[in-house]
Motif scaffolding. Structure first.
Motif, PDB file in Angstrom:
ATOM      1  N   SER A   1       0.798  -1.226   0.000  1.00 28.58           N
ATOM      2  CA  SER A   1       0.000   0.000   0.000  1.00 28.58           C
ATOM      3  C   SER A   1       0.836   1.284   0.000  1.00 28.58           C
ATOM      4  N   PRO A   2       2.007   1.352   0.645  1.00 28.59           N
ATOM      5  CA  PRO A   2       2.758   2.605   0.590  1.00 28.59           C
ATOM      6  C   PRO A   2       3.206   3.012  -0.823  1.00 28.59           C
ATOM      7  N   SER A   3       3.186   2.066  -1.765  1.00 23.92           N
ATOM      8  CA  SER A   3       3.564   2.414  -3.134  1.00 23.92           C
ATOM      9  C   SER A   3       2.543   3.324  -3.806  1.00 23.92           C
ATOM     10  N   LEU A   4       1.382   3.525  -3.189  1.00 25.92           N
ATOM     11  CA  LEU A   4       0.363   4.384  -3.783  1.00 25.92           C
ATOM     12  C   LEU A   4       0.675   5.865  -3.613  1.00 25.92           C
ATOM     13  N   VAL A   5       1.706   6.173  -2.829  1.00 23.08           N
ATOM     14  CA  VAL A   5       2.122   7.563  -2.627  1.00 23.08           C
ATOM     15  C   VAL A   5       3.624   7.649  -2.887  1.00 23.08           C
ATOM     16  N   PRO A   6       4.057   8.537  -3.760  1.00 17.39           N
ATOM     17  CA  PRO A   6       5.492   8.627  -4.062  1.00 17.39           C
ATOM     18  C   PRO A   6       6.342   8.876  -2.823  1.00 17.39           C
ATOM     19  N   GLY A   7       7.492   8.188  -2.785  1.00 15.25           N
ATOM     20  CA  GLY A   7       8.472   8.427  -1.740  1.00 15.25           C
ATOM     21  C   GLY A   7       8.489   7.430  -0.613  1.00 15.25           C
ATOM     22  N   HIS A   8       7.557   6.477  -0.606  1.00 15.33           N
ATOM     23  CA  HIS A   8       7.475   5.547   0.520  1.00 15.33           C
ATOM     24  C   HIS A   8       8.090   4.178   0.250  1.00 15.33           C
ATOM     25  N   THR A   9       8.248   3.816  -1.008  1.00 14.28           N
ATOM     26  CA  THR A   9       8.879   2.534  -1.341  1.00 14.28           C
ATOM     27  C   THR A   9       9.925   2.761  -2.422  1.00 14.28           C
ATOM     28  N   PRO A  10      10.837   1.812  -2.616  1.00 13.03           N
ATOM     29  CA  PRO A  10      11.846   1.971  -3.664  1.00 13.03           C
ATOM     30  C   PRO A  10      11.246   1.956  -5.075  1.00 13.03           C
TER      31      PRO A  10
ATOM     32  N   VAL B   1       8.175   3.422  -6.132  1.00 14.64           N
ATOM     33  CA  VAL B   1       7.439   4.616  -6.535  1.00 14.64           C
ATOM     34  C   VAL B   1       8.047   5.801  -5.792  1.00 14.64           C
ATOM     35  N   ARG B   2       9.003   6.438  -6.447  1.00 11.67           N
ATOM     36  CA  ARG B   2       9.701   7.573  -5.845  1.00 11.67           C
ATOM     37  C   ARG B   2       9.121   8.910  -6.291  1.00 11.67           C
ATOM     38  N   THR B   3       8.547   8.950  -7.488  1.00 10.38           N
ATOM     39  CA  THR B   3       8.104  10.212  -8.077  1.00 10.38           C
ATOM     40  C   THR B   3       6.685  10.059  -8.624  1.00 10.38           C
ATOM     41  N   GLU B   4       6.096  11.194  -8.994  1.00 14.28           N
ATOM     42  CA  GLU B   4       4.773  11.153  -9.622  1.00 14.28           C
ATOM     43  C   GLU B   4       4.819  10.395 -10.949  1.00 14.28           C
ATOM     44  N   ARG B   5       5.936  10.486 -11.648  1.00 18.39           N
ATOM     45  CA  ARG B   5       6.076   9.731 -12.896  1.00 18.39           C
ATOM     46  C   ARG B   5       6.075   8.233 -12.616  1.00 18.39           C
TER      47      ARG B   5
END
Length: 334
Positions: free
Chosen positions: A270-279, A281-285
């Protein structure tokens, strides 16, 4: 395990519904947040558009947080076929004990003493029942950390399904379990009381039929796996948007269909749904790619005849399925 004929080809989606933490050092901090849970309703709507009712594998921190629990309760009301499972993160689930529990090997719950593991499991179940008004029947060990006593403990508490084994992955180098001989196919454990539903990973490439032997060996050679993958000889492809390019996932789904796999399990955190919480999904892209991954994968699943399955549909099919034992050495002690 042989699925009933009427089950057809199916896929299920499980979501590790958890706090945000430093993936490099699980258990290293007591500072946890659950802000990404607020992104779940939007993802639920994306799934609903494709007829998908996911299973939320909820951990202690999420269930114990009233705001986070309220989000999940609302989702359950919006789609009665959506379900809740239990996910045990031992480093945040009481009783916490002393600092020794933060050792890397003990972030795999199955490495804990039997009494400690079961005490944590009971606390997790209690908080899920209290906050979400559901009694989970499907379990996932955080970090896939099954141990010799886990399956018997699950059976004693009325669980019917386990989804802790990550097919074709080996965590023994970190003190965890080795699933290299586990395939995507479900099987029964504990004299049939529990059905294991492995997270799906498929070997691709010219040497895929020898993957169970070759892939572990290549891991001992510097850059061996990468070289074989680039040459199109052998790749291990887990069905997750986290680290798996969509083209590889689509290709793997086609091979799974050709191999006769009847149930595929896709997953993410679930943290991958917001950028910056997992390796992953770091950015909006990165997040845009994450969402696009699902659209292409859902289309590929449909092309190959895989329909979404709810938890209840899987349970009903398991009840009608013919018995089969798991791979040698995977039957935990009772």
């Amino acid at each position: 395990m042989e699925w009933p004929d009427g089950f057809g080809r199916r896929f299920m989606v499980t979501i590790d519904t958890e706090e945000e933490f430093d993936w490099a050092t699980p258990g290293a901090s007591d500072d946890y947040d659950v802000s990404a849970i607020a992104a779940l309703p939007a993802m639920q709507r994306r799934f609903a558009a494709h007829g998908v009712s996911p299973i939320y594998m909820v951990d202690y921190v999420v269930a114990a947080n009233e705001a986070a629990a309220a989000v999940i309760r609302d989702i359950l009301v919006s789609d009665p076929a959506t379900a809740v499972g239990a996910q045990l993160h031992p480093w945040v689930t009481p009783p916490l004990g002393d600092a020794r529990a933060r050792a890397c090997a003990e972030t795999f719950a199955g490495n804990l003493p039997r009494e400690m593991e079961t005490a944590k499991l009971d606390r997790l179940l209690a908080v899920i029942e209290r906050s979400l008004h559901r009694r989970p029947c499907i379990y996932r060990a955080g970090r896939y950390g099954l141990g010799p006593h886990t399956i018997a403990a699950l059976a004693a508490r009325g669980f019917r399904l386990d989804a802790s084994m990550r097919a074709r992955f080996d965590y023994s180098g970190e003190g965890g379990p080795d699933f290299t001989q586990v395939t995507a196919a479900p099987f029964r454990l504990n004299d049939g009381a529990i059905v294991e539903l492995p997270l799906t990973a498929i070997y691709t490439g010219l040497l895929r039929r020898r993957g169970a032997t070759l892939h572990p060996l290549l891991g001992r050679i510097p850059r061996g796996r990468g070289m074989f993958a680039r040459l199109g000889l052998l790749s291990r492809v887990p069905l997750t948007p986290e680290g798996t390019p969509v083209r590889e996932a689509v290709h793997a789904i086609g091979l799974a269909a050709r191999d006769g796999e009847r149930l595929l399990q896709l997953s993410f955190h679930s943290p991958s749904l917001v950028p910056g919480h997992t390796p992953y999904v770091r950015t909006e892209r990165d997040l845009a790619r994450f969402h696009a991954w699902w659209e292409e994968v859902f289309a590929a699943l449909a092309r190959h005849g895989y329909a979404p399955a709810s938890l209840q549909q899987v349970l009903d099919a398991c009840a009608d399925a013919k018995r089969a034992v798991g791979p040698a050495g995977l039957e935990p002690a009772t």
